[in-house]
Design a protein around this motif. Structure first.
Motif, mmCIF file in Angstrom:
data_model
loop_
_atom_site.group_PDB
_atom_site.id
_atom_site.type_symbol
_atom_site.label_atom_id
_atom_site.label_comp_id
_atom_site.label_asym_id
_atom_site.label_seq_id
_atom_site.Cartn_x
_atom_site.Cartn_y
_atom_site.Cartn_z
ATOM 1 N N LYS A 41 -8.864 8.989 -4.044
ATOM 2 C CA LYS A 41 -7.511 8.743 -3.270
ATOM 3 C C LYS A 41 -7.127 9.937 -2.482
ATOM 4 O O LYS A 41 -6.936 9.979 -1.343
ATOM 5 C CB LYS A 41 -6.376 8.264 -3.904
ATOM 6 N N GLU A 66 0.915 -1.219 -0.097
ATOM 7 C CA GLU A 66 -0.089 0.015 -0.123
ATOM 8 C C GLU A 66 0.930 1.242 0.028
ATOM 9 O O GLU A 66 1.525 1.669 1.119
ATOM 10 C CB GLU A 66 -0.819 -0.040 1.264
ATOM 11 N N THR A 67 1.016 2.111 -0.987
ATOM 12 C CA THR A 67 2.025 3.115 -1.094
ATOM 13 C C THR A 67 1.039 4.362 -0.935
ATOM 14 O O THR A 67 1.729 5.460 -1.105
ATOM 15 C CB THR A 67 2.685 3.058 -2.615
ATOM 16 N N ASP A 68 -0.185 4.193 -1.051
ATOM 17 C CA ASP A 68 -0.814 5.701 -0.929
ATOM 18 C C ASP A 68 -0.580 6.579 0.223
ATOM 19 O O ASP A 68 -0.515 7.848 -0.130
ATOM 20 C CB ASP A 68 -2.410 5.341 -0.811
ATOM 21 N N ARG A 69 -0.241 6.166 1.377
ATOM 22 C CA ARG A 69 0.059 6.985 2.337
ATOM 23 C C ARG A 69 1.470 7.649 2.209
ATOM 24 O O ARG A 69 1.414 8.869 2.319
ATOM 25 C CB ARG A 69 0.282 6.243 3.822
ATOM 26 N N ILE A 70 2.496 7.164 1.562
ATOM 27 C CA ILE A 70 3.727 7.717 1.416
ATOM 28 C C ILE A 70 3.436 8.557 0.211
ATOM 29 O O ILE A 70 3.904 10.058 0.387
ATOM 30 C CB ILE A 70 4.739 6.626 0.926
ATOM 31 N N THR A 75 0.562 10.352 -0.729
ATOM 32 C CA THR A 75 -0.216 11.597 -0.348
ATOM 33 C C THR A 75 0.705 12.226 0.664
ATOM 34 O O THR A 75 0.253 13.580 0.524
ATOM 35 C CB THR A 75 -1.694 10.899 0.093
ATOM 36 N N ASP A 76 1.234 11.736 1.534
ATOM 37 C CA ASP A 76 2.072 12.354 2.542
ATOM 38 C C ASP A 76 3.086 13.432 1.707
ATOM 39 O O ASP A 76 3.317 14.380 1.998
ATOM 40 C CB ASP A 76 2.751 11.688 3.505
ATOM 41 N N HIS A 95 -9.827 10.781 0.230
ATOM 42 C CA HIS A 95 -9.765 9.755 1.201
ATOM 43 C C HIS A 95 -8.513 10.041 2.195
ATOM 44 O O HIS A 95 -8.716 10.144 3.500
ATOM 45 C CB HIS A 95 -9.716 8.432 1.014
ATOM 46 N N TYR A 96 -7.276 10.504 1.499
ATOM 47 C CA TYR A 96 -6.306 11.081 2.410
ATOM 48 C C TYR A 96 -6.324 12.557 2.791
ATOM 49 O O TYR A 96 -5.374 13.162 3.168
ATOM 50 C CB TYR A 96 -5.183 10.521 1.644
#
Length: 192
Positions: free
Chosen positions: A60, A29-33, A35-36, A63-64
């Motif tokens: 996405k 899951e790369t979404d957190r990295i 979007t941050d 969501h973030y």
């Protein structure tokens, strides 16, 4: 000009022109990295999506809780797949992921038309290799990195490490100023 960076185990700032390679397992899951990276210390950003459609990228970002008014999305899938698409100021299209010249041209256009601190996210190099080949993708990545440097922007480029030979991953590592490795358990290690 420096950019703040919100990635574990990484420096707190990076200089303008920095390209970061995000190497991750194909199932990670790369979404957190991602979007941050996009929402920290940014005036405008471009998401180059070769894996998902503009609609999915928008979901996405929502969501973030990334500020969508700063976003421009370059959708490389919808035209090829025959999906309904509406060109607008903040959503652009290229014909397919293999349109590397179009991706490079749209990235340059975005950076020419915006000011301040700009970031790009390319998700993903793996898809570009799948649609074209390693050499053409490497050349496109080199062109994009040169544009980042010339325009004082920064970028995060995704690569699913496990689906490529180690020699290919090492070759791409060599192009970038920094490498962020995401482990299967979510651990993050970096080389800057």
């Amino acid at each position: 000009m420096d950019y703040a960076l919100a990635i574990d185990d990484a420096p707190t700032t990076i200089p303008a022109g920095t390209g970061i390679l995000l190497v991750h397992p194909s199932t990670a899951e790369t979404d957190r990295i991602d979007t941050d990276f996009l929402k920290t210390d940014t005036d405008q950003f471009l998401v180059i999506s070769t894996r998902t459609t503009a609609r999915e990228v928008t979901q996405k970002l929502e969501h973030y809780e990334v500020e969508e008014d700063k976003a421009t999305i370059l959708d490389a899938l919808s035209v090829e797949r025959g999906y309904t698409r509406r060109q607008s100021d903040d959503v652009r299209y290229v014909s397919a992921p293999e349109d590397l010249d179009g991706i490079v041209a749209e990235t340059r256009r975005f950076l020419d038309e915006t000011e301040g601190k700009r970031r790009i996210s390319l998700d993903s190099i793996t898809e570009l290799i799948y649609y074209t080949d390693e050499q053409r993708t490497r050349e496109a990545a080199e062109r994009l990195l040169a544009i980042l440097d010339e325009q004082d922007a920064v970028g995060l480029f995704h690569l699913a490490g496990g689906v490529h030979d180690e020699s290919v991953v090492d070759e791409f590592r060599g192009l970038f100023d920094a490498v962020v490795e995401l482990g299967r358990a979510g651990t993050v290690t970096t080389t800057f």
